[in-house]
Design a protein around this motif. Structure first.
Motif, PDB file in Angstrom:
ATOM      1  N   VAL A 149     -41.443 -64.393  12.729  1.00  0.00           N
ATOM      2  CA  VAL A 149     -40.809 -63.240  12.365  1.00  0.00           C
ATOM      3  C   VAL A 149     -40.496 -61.917  11.344  1.00  0.00           C
ATOM      4  CG1 VAL A 149     -38.299 -63.280  11.202  1.00  0.00           C
ATOM      5  CG2 VAL A 149     -39.023 -65.195  12.779  1.00  0.00           C
ATOM      6  N   GLY A 150     -41.396 -62.688   9.817  1.00  0.00           N
ATOM      7  CA  GLY A 150     -41.601 -61.954   9.192  1.00  0.00           C
ATOM      8  C   GLY A 150     -41.423 -62.027   7.385  1.00  0.00           C
ATOM      9  N   TYR A 151     -41.067 -61.776   6.908  1.00  0.00           N
ATOM     10  CA  TYR A 151     -41.091 -62.319   5.167  1.00  0.00           C
ATOM     11  C   TYR A 151     -39.267 -62.024   4.824  1.00  0.00           C
ATOM     12  CZ  TYR A 151     -46.255 -61.207   5.960  1.00  0.00           C
ATOM     13  OH  TYR A 151     -47.182 -61.091   6.190  1.00  0.00           O
ATOM     14  N   ARG A 152     -39.394 -63.140   3.331  1.00  0.00           N
ATOM     15  CA  ARG A 152     -38.470 -63.054   3.196  1.00  0.00           C
ATOM     16  C   ARG A 152     -38.548 -63.120   1.382  1.00  0.00           C
ATOM     17  NH1 ARG A 152     -34.121 -67.158   5.701  1.00  0.00           N
ATOM     18  NH2 ARG A 152     -33.151 -67.226   4.226  1.00  0.00           N
ATOM     19  N   PHE A 153     -37.273 -62.759   0.834  1.00  0.00           N
ATOM     20  CA  PHE A 153     -37.909 -63.355  -0.458  1.00  0.00           C
ATOM     21  C   PHE A 153     -36.010 -63.978  -0.834  1.00  0.00           C
ATOM     22  CE2 PHE A 153     -35.485 -62.692  -4.997  1.00  0.00           C
ATOM     23  CZ  PHE A 153     -36.665 -62.979  -5.651  1.00  0.00           C
ATOM     24  N   PHE A 182     -45.151 -52.547  -4.895  1.00  0.00           N
ATOM     25  CA  PHE A 182     -43.540 -52.054  -5.717  1.00  0.00           C
ATOM     26  C   PHE A 182     -42.192 -51.993  -4.958  1.00  0.00           C
ATOM     27  CE2 PHE A 182     -40.446 -51.104  -7.770  1.00  0.00           C
ATOM     28  CZ  PHE A 182     -39.996 -52.345  -9.154  1.00  0.00           C
ATOM     29  N   GLU A 183     -42.490 -51.244  -3.913  1.00  0.00           N
ATOM     30  CA  GLU A 183     -41.515 -51.153  -2.768  1.00  0.00           C
ATOM     31  C   GLU A 183     -41.487 -51.873  -1.791  1.00  0.00           C
ATOM     32  OE1 GLU A 183     -41.964 -47.165  -0.606  1.00  0.00           O
ATOM     33  OE2 GLU A 183     -40.616 -45.822  -1.893  1.00  0.00           O
ATOM     34  N   LEU A 184     -42.601 -52.552  -1.360  1.00  0.00           N
ATOM     35  CA  LEU A 184     -42.600 -54.078  -0.840  1.00  0.00           C
ATOM     36  C   LEU A 184     -41.808 -55.091  -1.032  1.00  0.00           C
ATOM     37  CD1 LEU A 184     -43.341 -55.137   2.092  1.00  0.00           C
ATOM     38  CD2 LEU A 184     -45.583 -55.376   1.077  1.00  0.00           C
ATOM     39  N   LEU A 185     -41.863 -55.112  -3.003  1.00  0.00           N
ATOM     40  CA  LEU A 185     -41.594 -56.213  -3.321  1.00  0.00           C
ATOM     41  C   LEU A 185     -39.921 -56.100  -3.371  1.00  0.00           C
ATOM     42  CD1 LEU A 185     -41.975 -58.933  -4.445  1.00  0.00           C
ATOM     43  CD2 LEU A 185     -42.691 -57.681  -6.841  1.00  0.00           C
ATOM     44  N   GLN A 186     -39.425 -55.286  -3.460  1.00  0.00           N
ATOM     45  CA  GLN A 186     -38.308 -54.678  -3.987  1.00  0.00           C
ATOM     46  C   GLN A 186     -37.734 -54.897  -2.833  1.00  0.00           C
ATOM     47  OE1 GLN A 186     -37.310 -50.759  -6.519  1.00  0.00           O
ATOM     48  NE2 GLN A 186     -37.176 -50.012  -4.076  1.00  0.00           N
ATOM     49  N   VAL A 199     -42.728 -64.640  -2.416  1.00  0.00           N
ATOM     50  CA  VAL A 199     -42.963 -63.612  -1.142  1.00  0.00           C
ATOM     51  C   VAL A 199     -42.865 -64.827  -0.006  1.00  0.00           C
ATOM     52  CG1 VAL A 199     -43.745 -62.295   0.723  1.00  0.00           C
ATOM     53  CG2 VAL A 199     -43.522 -61.182  -1.811  1.00  0.00           C
ATOM     54  N   ARG A 200     -42.075 -65.075   1.140  1.00  0.00           N
ATOM     55  CA  ARG A 200     -42.110 -66.360   1.804  1.00  0.00           C
ATOM     56  C   ARG A 200     -42.385 -65.707   3.395  1.00  0.00           C
ATOM     57  NH1 ARG A 200     -37.092 -69.961   2.373  1.00  0.00           N
ATOM     58  NH2 ARG A 200     -38.310 -70.417   3.513  1.00  0.00           N
ATOM     59  N   THR A 201     -43.377 -66.281   4.484  1.00  0.00           N
ATOM     60  CA  THR A 201     -44.065 -65.971   5.031  1.00  0.00           C
ATOM     61  C   THR A 201     -42.508 -67.045   6.180  1.00  0.00           C
ATOM     62  OG1 THR A 201     -45.836 -65.968   4.820  1.00  0.00           O
ATOM     63  CG2 THR A 201     -45.418 -65.291   7.529  1.00  0.00           C
ATOM     64  N   GLU A 254     -37.792 -58.533   9.533  1.00  0.00           N
ATOM     65  CA  GLU A 254     -39.424 -58.129  10.478  1.00  0.00           C
ATOM     66  C   GLU A 254     -40.126 -56.976   9.849  1.00  0.00           C
ATOM     67  OE1 GLU A 254     -37.357 -57.280  14.009  1.00  0.00           O
ATOM     68  OE2 GLU A 254     -36.062 -59.867  14.116  1.00  0.00           O
ATOM     69  N   ARG A 255     -41.180 -57.894  10.352  1.00  0.00           N
ATOM     70  CA  ARG A 255     -41.994 -56.317  10.244  1.00  0.00           C
ATOM     71  C   ARG A 255     -41.961 -55.555  10.485  1.00  0.00           C
ATOM     72  NH1 ARG A 255     -44.490 -61.323  11.007  1.00  0.00           N
ATOM     73  NH2 ARG A 255     -46.112 -61.565  10.431  1.00  0.00           N
ATOM     74  N   ALA A 256     -41.473 -55.038  11.616  1.00  0.00           N
ATOM     75  CA  ALA A 256     -41.178 -53.801  11.712  1.00  0.00           C
ATOM     76  C   ALA A 256     -39.580 -52.722  11.515  1.00  0.00           C
ATOM     77  CB  ALA A 256     -40.788 -53.555  14.104  1.00  0.00           C
ATOM     78  N   GLU A 257     -39.224 -53.602  10.047  1.00  0.00           N
ATOM     79  CA  GLU A 257     -38.524 -52.973   9.870  1.00  0.00           C
ATOM     80  C   GLU A 257     -38.829 -52.641   8.386  1.00  0.00           C
ATOM     81  OE1 GLU A 257     -33.898 -54.296   6.994  1.00  0.00           O
ATOM     82  OE2 GLU A 257     -35.235 -55.643   8.925  1.00  0.00           O
ATOM     83  N   LEU A 258     -39.958 -53.119   8.228  1.00  0.00           N
ATOM     84  CA  LEU A 258     -40.942 -52.730   7.188  1.00  0.00           C
ATOM     85  C   LEU A 258     -41.091 -51.475   7.440  1.00  0.00           C
ATOM     86  CD1 LEU A 258     -42.132 -56.550   6.108  1.00  0.00           C
ATOM     87  CD2 LEU A 258     -40.325 -54.953   4.302  1.00  0.00           C
ATOM     88  N   ILE A 259     -42.086 -51.574   7.837  1.00  0.00           N
ATOM     89  CA  ILE A 259     -42.826 -50.040   8.138  1.00  0.00           C
ATOM     90  C   ILE A 259     -42.367 -49.133   8.293  1.00  0.00           C
ATOM     91  CG2 ILE A 259     -43.981 -49.156  10.476  1.00  0.00           C
ATOM     92  CD1 ILE A 259     -45.205 -52.272  11.011  1.00  0.00           C
ATOM     93  N   SER A 260     -40.886 -49.445   9.235  1.00  0.00           N
ATOM     94  CA  SER A 260     -39.743 -48.279   9.358  1.00  0.00           C
ATOM     95  C   SER A 260     -39.347 -47.923   7.967  1.00  0.00           C
ATOM     96  CB  SER A 260     -39.036 -48.358  10.401  1.00  0.00           C
ATOM     97  OG  SER A 260     -38.003 -49.240  10.683  1.00  0.00           O
TER      98      SER A 260
END
Length: 245
Positions: A222-226, A160-164, A216-218, A175-181
């Motif tokens: 780069v990463g993901y976006r909504f 849920f946090e990821l989707l939010q 949830v688009r790839t 970017e993936r790095a931003e999601l992780i941090s």
């Protein structure tokens, strides 16, 4: 004088100045009254700290000649002065632009204060029937749930946090790095994924979204976006903050 300008030492001196001097040298000083018991602490438990909610946005802080960061630092310094060795943690409460209500109420709800959440749920109970069988996706941020055609998607807390995180940054590629941090605690290195395993978390999220996985688009490389989607309805009173001091 703003709170950022008032030093902990000055506050303590003010408190001490209000204590009356004994009427004579031989007069015994009355024993200090015992500290009152903290309310709502059940027997068999102990108080380990407290939370102080402060409703104060950046615009009001600027008018007062300070900033949220300076207020936080002043409060942390005061805690260390009054109770040496105390540990502090501060989080910024984010809310949609133009959100109404008192600042402190918005802060309490954004930071998941139990009594504020209970009050909010009670106020929104009348909408339950309306969202029991709707078509499409409902991302209910204030109640931490996702409904797919009226049924719960059964997301885990991290899913849920990821989707939010993506939904609240609509139209921006993350970017993936931003999601992780932003979503994993840097202190817990064993639990934090790398940029490859973040894709696994996204695949699990998409699997639970079923027919709506494409929300949830790839963005390759780069990463993901909504992006704004006709099948998706976003409900929020306020949002928990990913920011930390």
């Amino acid at each position: 004088m703003s709170i950022a300008q008032l030093s902990p030492a000055a506050i303590r001196r003010t408190d001490l100045a209000e204590v009356p001097a004994p009427s004579s040298i031989g007069t015994p000083t009355p024993a200090a009254a015992p500290a009152p018991r903290i309310r709502a602490v059940p027997e068999g438990t102990e108080a380990r700290g407290f939370v102080l909610y402060v409703g104060f946005d950046e615009a009001k802080a600027a008018v007062a000649g300070t900033s949220l960061h300076r207020v936080v630092e002043a409060l942390k310094a005061l805690a260390e002065e009054v109770a040496p060795g105390s540990q502090t943690y501060a989080a910024v409460a984010l809310a949609p632009e133009g959100a109404g209500g008192r600042d402190v109420d918005v802060v309490r709800l954004a930071l998941q204060d139990p009594s504020a959440l209970a009050k909010h749920r009670q106020a929104t109970e009348t909408t339950d029937d309306a969202d029991r069988h709707p078509a499409g996706v409902i991302v209910d941020i204030s109640r931490k749930r996702v409904l797919l055609d009226g049924d719960s998607a059964g997301l885990t807390y991290k899913e849920f946090e990821l989707l939010q995180y993506l939904v609240l940054r609509e139209g921006r590629t993350i970017e993936r790095a931003e999601l992780i941090s932003s979503l994993w605690d840097a202190a817990d290195e064993d639990d934090a994924p790398n940029e490859r395993t973040i894709d696994v978390h996204v695949r699990r999220l998409r699997a639970k979204l079923g027919a709506y996985e494409d929300i949830v688009r790839t963005v390759r490389g780069v990463g993901y976006r909504f992006d704004r989607h006709a099948d998706v309805s976003i409900r929020q009173a306020s949002t928990p903050s990913p920011d930390r001091f």
